[in-house]
Design a protein around this motif. Structure first.
Motif, mmCIF file in Angstrom:
data_model
loop_
_atom_site.group_PDB
_atom_site.id
_atom_site.type_symbol
_atom_site.label_atom_id
_atom_site.label_comp_id
_atom_site.label_asym_id
_atom_site.label_seq_id
_atom_site.Cartn_x
_atom_site.Cartn_y
_atom_site.Cartn_z
ATOM 1 N N ARG A 63 1.737 3.743 1.645
ATOM 2 C CA ARG A 63 2.967 3.001 1.967
ATOM 3 C C ARG A 63 2.668 1.852 2.925
ATOM 4 O O ARG A 63 3.211 0.744 2.782
ATOM 5 C CB ARG A 63 3.990 3.957 2.598
ATOM 6 C CG ARG A 63 5.272 3.268 3.065
ATOM 7 C CD ARG A 63 6.326 4.262 3.516
ATOM 8 N NE ARG A 63 7.465 3.571 4.084
ATOM 9 C CZ ARG A 63 7.702 3.465 5.392
ATOM 10 N NH1 ARG A 63 6.880 4.029 6.263
ATOM 11 N NH2 ARG A 63 8.759 2.807 5.838
ATOM 12 N N LEU A 64 1.797 2.094 3.895
ATOM 13 C CA LEU A 64 1.457 1.043 4.858
ATOM 14 C C LEU A 64 0.817 -0.151 4.159
ATOM 15 O O LEU A 64 1.102 -1.304 4.487
ATOM 16 C CB LEU A 64 0.498 1.590 5.917
ATOM 17 C CG LEU A 64 1.099 2.379 7.079
ATOM 18 C CD1 LEU A 64 -0.010 2.892 7.991
ATOM 19 C CD2 LEU A 64 2.081 1.534 7.877
ATOM 20 N N ALA A 65 -0.055 0.125 3.185
ATOM 21 C CA ALA A 65 -0.735 -0.962 2.476
ATOM 22 C C ALA A 65 0.223 -1.717 1.566
ATOM 23 O O ALA A 65 0.196 -2.947 1.506
ATOM 24 C CB ALA A 65 -1.903 -0.412 1.671
ATOM 25 N N GLN A 66 1.080 -0.993 0.857
ATOM 26 C CA GLN A 66 1.935 -1.636 -0.130
ATOM 27 C C GLN A 66 3.140 -2.334 0.495
ATOM 28 O O GLN A 66 3.526 -3.408 0.059
ATOM 29 C CB GLN A 66 2.381 -0.600 -1.165
ATOM 30 C CG GLN A 66 1.230 -0.061 -1.996
ATOM 31 C CD GLN A 66 1.683 0.652 -3.255
ATOM 32 O OE1 GLN A 66 2.871 0.879 -3.461
ATOM 33 N NE2 GLN A 66 0.749 1.020 -4.104
ATOM 34 N N PHE A 72 -5.531 -0.857 7.538
ATOM 35 C CA PHE A 72 -6.368 -0.101 8.465
ATOM 36 C C PHE A 72 -5.555 0.728 9.464
ATOM 37 O O PHE A 72 -6.083 1.188 10.470
ATOM 38 C CB PHE A 72 -7.332 -1.047 9.194
ATOM 39 C CG PHE A 72 -8.241 -1.761 8.230
ATOM 40 C CD1 PHE A 72 -9.399 -1.162 7.771
ATOM 41 C CD2 PHE A 72 -7.908 -3.010 7.730
ATOM 42 C CE1 PHE A 72 -10.222 -1.804 6.849
ATOM 43 C CE2 PHE A 72 -8.708 -3.659 6.808
ATOM 44 C CZ PHE A 72 -9.870 -3.050 6.362
ATOM 45 N N GLY A 73 -4.293 0.902 9.186
ATOM 46 C CA GLY A 73 -3.458 1.751 10.029
ATOM 47 C C GLY A 73 -3.398 1.307 11.473
ATOM 48 O O GLY A 73 -3.308 2.140 12.386
ATOM 49 N N LYS A 86 8.213 1.363 10.736
ATOM 50 C CA LYS A 86 8.083 2.725 11.215
ATOM 51 C C LYS A 86 7.391 3.575 10.147
ATOM 52 O O LYS A 86 7.712 3.497 8.967
ATOM 53 C CB LYS A 86 9.457 3.315 11.538
ATOM 54 C CG LYS A 86 10.204 2.598 12.667
ATOM 55 C CD LYS A 86 9.503 2.773 14.002
ATOM 56 C CE LYS A 86 10.313 2.131 15.138
ATOM 57 N NZ LYS A 86 9.639 2.263 16.440
ATOM 58 N N HIS A 87 6.448 4.389 10.599
ATOM 59 C CA HIS A 87 5.728 5.249 9.662
ATOM 60 C C HIS A 87 5.233 6.481 10.424
ATOM 61 O O HIS A 87 4.805 6.384 11.571
ATOM 62 C CB HIS A 87 4.547 4.480 9.066
ATOM 63 C CG HIS A 87 3.744 5.256 8.072
ATOM 64 N ND1 HIS A 87 4.211 5.561 6.812
ATOM 65 C CD2 HIS A 87 2.502 5.800 8.167
ATOM 66 C CE1 HIS A 87 3.291 6.256 6.163
ATOM 67 N NE2 HIS A 87 2.246 6.410 6.951
ATOM 68 N N THR A 88 5.307 7.614 9.785
ATOM 69 C CA THR A 88 4.874 8.855 10.425
ATOM 70 C C THR A 88 3.383 9.053 10.195
ATOM 71 O O THR A 88 2.917 9.144 9.060
ATOM 72 C CB THR A 88 5.644 10.063 9.863
ATOM 73 O OG1 THR A 88 7.028 9.898 10.167
ATOM 74 C CG2 THR A 88 5.155 11.350 10.489
ATOM 75 N N ASP A 89 2.643 9.105 11.311
ATOM 76 C CA ASP A 89 1.198 9.320 11.240
ATOM 77 C C ASP A 89 0.832 10.471 12.169
ATOM 78 O O ASP A 89 1.003 11.622 11.821
ATOM 79 C CB ASP A 89 0.464 8.035 11.628
ATOM 80 C CG ASP A 89 -1.027 8.129 11.381
ATOM 81 O OD1 ASP A 89 -1.427 8.656 10.329
ATOM 82 O OD2 ASP A 89 -1.803 7.667 12.244
ATOM 83 N N ASP A 90 0.343 10.156 13.364
ATOM 84 C CA ASP A 90 0.059 11.215 14.343
ATOM 85 C C ASP A 90 1.351 11.773 14.930
ATOM 86 O O ASP A 90 1.378 12.897 15.427
ATOM 87 C CB ASP A 90 -0.825 10.669 15.473
ATOM 88 C CG ASP A 90 -2.197 10.259 14.955
ATOM 89 O OD1 ASP A 90 -2.693 10.919 14.021
ATOM 90 O OD2 ASP A 90 -2.755 9.269 15.459
ATOM 91 N N GLU A 94 6.133 6.307 14.119
ATOM 92 C CA GLU A 94 5.298 5.448 14.961
ATOM 93 C C GLU A 94 5.418 3.998 14.487
ATOM 94 O O GLU A 94 5.752 3.714 13.334
ATOM 95 C CB GLU A 94 3.842 5.894 14.889
ATOM 96 C CG GLU A 94 3.596 7.231 15.563
ATOM 97 C CD GLU A 94 2.127 7.604 15.541
ATOM 98 O OE1 GLU A 94 1.451 7.440 16.574
ATOM 99 O OE2 GLU A 94 1.658 8.071 14.488
ATOM 100 N N CYS A 95 5.112 3.076 15.385
ATOM 101 C CA CYS A 95 5.234 1.655 15.096
ATOM 102 C C CYS A 95 3.906 1.111 14.569
ATOM 103 O O CYS A 95 2.867 1.245 15.235
ATOM 104 C CB CYS A 95 5.644 0.901 16.365
ATOM 105 S SG CYS A 95 5.876 -0.873 16.118
ATOM 106 N N PHE A 96 3.928 0.500 13.394
ATOM 107 C CA PHE A 96 2.743 -0.086 12.794
ATOM 108 C C PHE A 96 2.944 -1.574 12.543
ATOM 109 O O PHE A 96 4.058 -2.032 12.294
ATOM 110 C CB PHE A 96 2.408 0.612 11.472
ATOM 111 C CG PHE A 96 1.796 1.977 11.645
ATOM 112 C CD1 PHE A 96 0.419 2.130 11.632
ATOM 113 C CD2 PHE A 96 2.585 3.095 11.842
ATOM 114 C CE1 PHE A 96 -0.159 3.384 11.806
ATOM 115 C CE2 PHE A 96 2.029 4.355 12.020
ATOM 116 C CZ PHE A 96 0.643 4.496 11.995
#
Length: 353
Positions: A63-66, A72-73, A86-90, A94-96
């Motif tokens: 999702r981050l790439a597309q 590279f997160g 916003k994306h759930t990682d750790d 979280e803010c990307f």
């Protein structure tokens, strides 16, 4: 009849499969060029960058790439002033960082590694030693997965990504074609090359590509492809970037231009641009780094090893440091040039002998 239909279907499927690559192969075909370009600018092995991109994006499917063109997160951090998502990682939501183009993500990844003190030791390694780089990244804390280094190495060896460490930005597309000769049927890819002058061997022996570089250079080929875009259009598309040194606003000059043009475009006085960037000329060259605000008195990493041909102004611009402060930290006279490999202090003053 039913059996005949089944046979025809299998033939069609097998033909289609022969012309289709897995998502990771497609990722390599599309982004190997970016990885090699970054290797030339920042001395990070292309194999490492590609392997990290493959892993982080799941072959470009994340999702981050597309949605965010973030390969590279890289998270927002306090120095990011661009678009975010916003994306759930750790942790949840979280803010990307969000980029307009994947190429920006590749460059930001290079800047991230080359300007963080945690990764400084990596740049003492050989660019041909992808195993040392993989283990060095893990040791520096790039990822929490205990198998991170072995996963990167596995990707590199599975797809022979180490071959891109031995090429350059003028020849990388031919290196991709050598690895994926079936791409000669891809019009989009071949439009970047000179297909009428290329011979691709498809014997059982390793595939080789013979290209008459002397007749038509890669730069000339690219010029034909990009000739529709005028110099004015290129200059008007300049994007303001956020520098790792406390988020300083800066740009990279895409084509030769003048201080006046940049001053008018970004509503800044010419005198301020000259002062902030310690300029001795009104002419700005392609790839010059220009700050749109006053630089800082120190860098965001402790030391930097000067490269051949660099002067102190080049280093000051690279790290967002005032030139007079950089001279002072290193107890050098104004105009004095560093030697290749010399350690340049960016935060603390050079100790007296």
């Amino acid at each position: 009849m039913k059996r005949l239909f089944s046979i025809i279907s299998l033939l069609v499927l097998s033909t289609f499969s022969a012309q289709t690559w897995a998502t990771e192969d497609q990722y390599i075909q599309k982004f190997a060029k970016y990885a090699v370009e970054e290797m030339e600018k920042y001395r990070i092995p292309a194999s490492i960058t590609l392997a990290q991109g493959l892993l982080e994006t799941g072959g470009g499917q994340s999702r981050l790439a597309q949605e965010g063109k973030n390969h590279f997160g890289i998270k927002c951090k306090e120095d990011w002033t661009g678009k975010t998502m916003k994306h759930t990682d750790d942790a949840p939501n979280e803010c990307f960082r969000v980029y307009d183009d994947p190429r920006q993500s590749y460059e930001d990844h290079s800047i991230f590694l080359s300007t963080r003190k945690y990764y400084a030791n990596l740049f003492n390694l050989s660019m041909k030693d992808y195993k040392a780089w993989a283990h060095g990244l893990k040791k520096a804390g790039y990822a929490t997965n205990p198998r991170y280094a072995s996963i990167l190495i596995s990707k590199i060896e599975k797809y022979r990504l180490y071959e891109y460490d031995d090429t350059n930005s003028k020849e990388v597309l031919y290196a991709v074609l050598k690895m994926y000769p079936g791409l000669k049927d891809d019009r989009t890819f071949m439009a970047q090359l000179e297909p009428s002058k290329m011979i691709v061997k498809t014997a059982k022996d390793p595939v080789t590509v013979e290209v008459p570089y002397k007749q038509t250079s890669y730069a000339q080929q690219q010029k034909r492809v990009e000739k529709i875009k005028t110099k004015a259009e290129i200059l008007n598309s300049i994007l303001i970037k956020s520098h790792p040194n406390e988020g300083l606003r800066y740009i990279v000059i895409p084509e030769d231009t003048t201080v006046k043009f940049i001053a008018d475009k970004f509503k800044v006085s010419e005198s301020r641009l000259v002062k902030w960037n310690e300029l001795n000329s009104n002419i700005l060259k392609k790839n010059d780094i220009i700050f749109l605000e006053s630089k800082n008195s120190a860098g965001n990493t402790a030391v930097y090893k000067a490269e051949s041909g660099e002067d102190m102004h080049d280093i000051a611009q690279k790290f967002g440091i005032k030139l007079n402060k950089l001279y002072a930290k290193n107890r050098m006279d104004e105009g004095q040039k560093p030697s290749a490999g010399q350690l340049i202090y960016l935060i603390d003053k050079k100790p007296r002998n």
